[in-house]
Scaffold this motif. Structure first.
Motif, mmCIF file in Angstrom:
data_model
loop_
_atom_site.group_PDB
_atom_site.id
_atom_site.type_symbol
_atom_site.label_atom_id
_atom_site.label_comp_id
_atom_site.label_asym_id
_atom_site.label_seq_id
_atom_site.Cartn_x
_atom_site.Cartn_y
_atom_site.Cartn_z
ATOM 1 N N PRO A 3 36.141 27.616 33.771
ATOM 2 C CA PRO A 3 37.285 27.263 34.489
ATOM 3 C C PRO A 3 38.574 27.742 33.682
ATOM 4 O O PRO A 3 39.420 27.223 33.161
ATOM 5 N N ASP A 4 38.789 29.102 33.595
ATOM 6 C CA ASP A 4 39.778 29.883 32.728
ATOM 7 C C ASP A 4 40.651 30.675 33.923
ATOM 8 O O ASP A 4 40.528 30.863 34.967
ATOM 9 N N ALA A 5 41.746 31.284 33.153
ATOM 10 C CA ALA A 5 42.523 32.061 34.058
ATOM 11 C C ALA A 5 41.750 33.241 34.678
ATOM 12 O O ALA A 5 42.385 33.701 35.827
ATOM 13 N N GLN B 37 39.855 36.186 39.614
ATOM 14 C CA GLN B 37 39.029 36.927 40.329
ATOM 15 C C GLN B 37 38.859 36.180 41.494
ATOM 16 O O GLN B 37 38.667 36.790 42.580
ATOM 17 N N VAL B 38 39.064 34.819 41.671
ATOM 18 C CA VAL B 38 38.989 34.188 42.917
ATOM 19 C C VAL B 38 40.126 34.636 43.768
ATOM 20 O O VAL B 38 40.114 35.023 45.157
ATOM 21 N N ALA B 39 41.166 34.929 43.163
ATOM 22 C CA ALA B 39 42.583 35.198 43.870
ATOM 23 C C ALA B 39 42.244 36.683 44.432
ATOM 24 O O ALA B 39 42.547 36.876 45.638
ATOM 25 N N VAL B 40 41.796 37.417 43.604
ATOM 26 C CA VAL B 40 41.411 38.900 44.224
ATOM 27 C C VAL B 40 40.559 39.066 45.476
ATOM 28 O O VAL B 40 40.929 39.628 46.527
ATOM 29 N N ALA B 41 39.403 38.118 45.260
ATOM 30 C CA ALA B 41 38.532 38.096 46.553
ATOM 31 C C ALA B 41 39.186 37.548 47.833
ATOM 32 O O ALA B 41 39.219 38.215 48.817
ATOM 33 N N TYR C 193 46.088 32.535 42.307
ATOM 34 C CA TYR C 193 46.981 33.266 41.313
ATOM 35 C C TYR C 193 47.824 32.183 40.428
ATOM 36 O O TYR C 193 48.091 32.492 39.220
ATOM 37 N N ARG C 194 48.579 31.104 41.092
ATOM 38 C CA ARG C 194 49.273 30.202 40.418
ATOM 39 C C ARG C 194 48.265 29.291 39.483
ATOM 40 O O ARG C 194 48.867 29.087 38.293
ATOM 41 N N LEU C 195 46.972 29.131 39.740
ATOM 42 C CA LEU C 195 46.233 28.565 38.775
ATOM 43 C C LEU C 195 45.840 29.155 37.766
ATOM 44 O O LEU C 195 45.916 28.564 36.276
ATOM 45 N N ALA C 196 45.790 30.464 37.985
ATOM 46 C CA ALA C 196 45.657 31.407 36.617
ATOM 47 C C ALA C 196 46.928 31.393 35.728
ATOM 48 O O ALA C 196 46.808 31.368 34.432
ATOM 49 N N LEU C 197 47.980 31.402 36.266
ATOM 50 C CA LEU C 197 49.270 31.368 35.431
ATOM 51 C C LEU C 197 49.566 30.004 34.861
ATOM 52 O O LEU C 197 50.050 30.236 33.908
ATOM 53 N N VAL C 198 49.151 29.037 35.475
ATOM 54 C CA VAL C 198 49.165 27.824 34.805
ATOM 55 C C VAL C 198 48.406 27.742 33.613
ATOM 56 O O VAL C 198 48.735 27.106 32.389
ATOM 57 N N LEU C 199 47.090 28.457 33.701
ATOM 58 C CA LEU C 199 46.296 28.371 32.425
ATOM 59 C C LEU C 199 46.427 29.417 31.595
ATOM 60 O O LEU C 199 46.301 29.078 30.326
ATOM 61 N N PRO D 90 50.269 31.515 31.074
ATOM 62 C CA PRO D 90 51.527 31.876 31.631
ATOM 63 C C PRO D 90 51.832 33.189 31.299
ATOM 64 O O PRO D 90 52.796 33.900 31.779
ATOM 65 N N ASP D 91 51.153 33.870 30.314
ATOM 66 C CA ASP D 91 51.578 35.408 30.050
ATOM 67 C C ASP D 91 50.607 36.379 30.638
ATOM 68 O O ASP D 91 50.408 37.258 30.271
ATOM 69 N N TYR D 92 49.741 35.985 31.758
ATOM 70 C CA TYR D 92 48.784 36.831 32.409
ATOM 71 C C TYR D 92 49.801 37.603 33.499
ATOM 72 O O TYR D 92 49.940 37.222 34.819
ATOM 73 N N SER D 93 50.134 38.778 33.071
ATOM 74 C CA SER D 93 51.079 39.465 33.639
ATOM 75 C C SER D 93 50.793 40.101 35.136
ATOM 76 O O SER D 93 51.268 39.856 36.342
ATOM 77 N N LEU D 94 49.507 40.515 35.125
ATOM 78 C CA LEU D 94 48.927 41.257 36.295
ATOM 79 C C LEU D 94 48.667 39.901 37.467
ATOM 80 O O LEU D 94 48.976 40.372 38.649
ATOM 81 N N ALA D 95 48.340 38.691 37.003
ATOM 82 C CA ALA D 95 48.345 37.637 37.903
ATOM 83 C C ALA D 95 49.772 37.465 38.787
ATOM 84 O O ALA D 95 49.633 37.128 39.749
#
Length: 296
Positions: A213-215, A220-224, A238-244, A246-251
């Motif tokens: 359960p990581d960013a 990948q869930v968001a992309v699909a 994507y929002r959950l990825a950024l919560v985990l 915050p520096d995930y630029s592509l998300a």
């Protein structure tokens, strides 16, 4: 006395005592035992070449002392992938071990993993993917499922590095079908890359919701979801990825793009501006400034 220092982790002192030991030819077994402990001390001190010289010295007597091959194998398994120098020595050792003991699974696994390590570190292993696959297939047939999954996964990453996503998906699928679990992440990511989003979604969702359960999993869930037209689910992921992270630029850029493409230009512009401010040197920020100067 050398063993006393060895147990204390004082390898320099232990080595001094081992080097002072002298046996007669009739005490070959004792001499070999000292050499065995000596090579462990050498490995611990980072004296890689000397350690492999000690291994070669021991192996000359391996036909008379049954403990020598297994002992040396344990040392090389522990220290053989700590540096390129160690891995080069380990590669020769495992090749020799497999020739002498073709039935030993661990030797074949370590032979493959050592080559993966060398390649990952940028060292030339003397063969391309196609040539390595021949050797891989010969060795993996002897390997039990759990270890087989690991080496299939490593092979998949090699194929991925060469942008051979069809081959990567095949390898990741074998790893996943062999041992399940976290191997589903790489399989799901490969399916996403191949545009097989319906197949990818349950795999990456299982990762994101429990196994890993990581960013990256939520990305990948968001992309699909995005490519399946499920805008809200994609934005939420994507929002959950950024919560985990915050520096995930592509998300962040992808989330903005998903909002924009769905017609929610107002929220998309806010996210785009946030991404541009947070990642001013990112290539997508430069592209954004060129494509949408009015946002700035």
């Amino acid at each position: 006395m050398g063993r006393y220092f060895h147990r204390k982790g004082l390898f320099e002192e232990a080595l001094t005592h081992y080097d002072a030991v002298v046996f007669t030819e009739r005490e070959l077994g004792k001499n070999a035992t000292v050499t065995g402990w000596r090579l462990n001390a050498l490995f611990n001190l980072g004296e890689i070449r000397a350690a492999f010289r000690a291994i070669n010295q021991l192996l000359a007597d391996a036909d008379r002392e049954t403990w020598i091959w297994p002992w040396c194998a344990r040392q090389v398994a522990a220290f053989g992938r700590t540096s390129v120098e160690a891995a080069r020595g380990a590669l020769g050792f495992w090749q020799r071990y497999v020739q002498a003991h073709r039935e030993v699974e661990s030797a074949r696994v370590n032979l493959l993993l050592t080559q993966f390590y060398l390649r990952q570190e940028g060292a030339d292993i003397g063969k391309d993917y196609a040539a390595f696959r021949v050797e891989f297939d010969d060795n993996v047939a002897y390997v039990e499922p759990e270890q087989a999954a690991l080496v299939w996964d490593r092979l998949g990453h090699w194929a991925q590095d060469e942008d051979n996503w069809t081959e990567a998906e095949r390898c990741f699928r074998i790893a996943y079908e062999t041992d399940g679990g976290h191997y589903g992440y790489c399989l799901g990511a490969a399916l996403n890359f191949l545009g097989r989003y319906e197949e990818a979604l349950p795999l990456v969702l299982a990762q994101a919701q429990g196994i890993q359960p990581d960013a990256m999993s939520w990305f990948q869930v968001a992309v699909a979801n995005e490519h399946l037209g499920r805008t809200k689910a994609a934005v939420d992921a994507y929002r959950l990825a950024l919560v985990l992270n915050p520096d995930y630029s592509l998300a962040m850029f992808n989330m903005a793009g998903t909002l924009w493409n769905s017609g929610d230009r107002e929220h998309a512009a806010i996210v785009f501006l946030t991404a541009a401010r947070q990642f001013p040197d990112h290539d997508l920020t430069a592209q954004l400034r060129g494509d949408f100067p009015e946002l700035f």
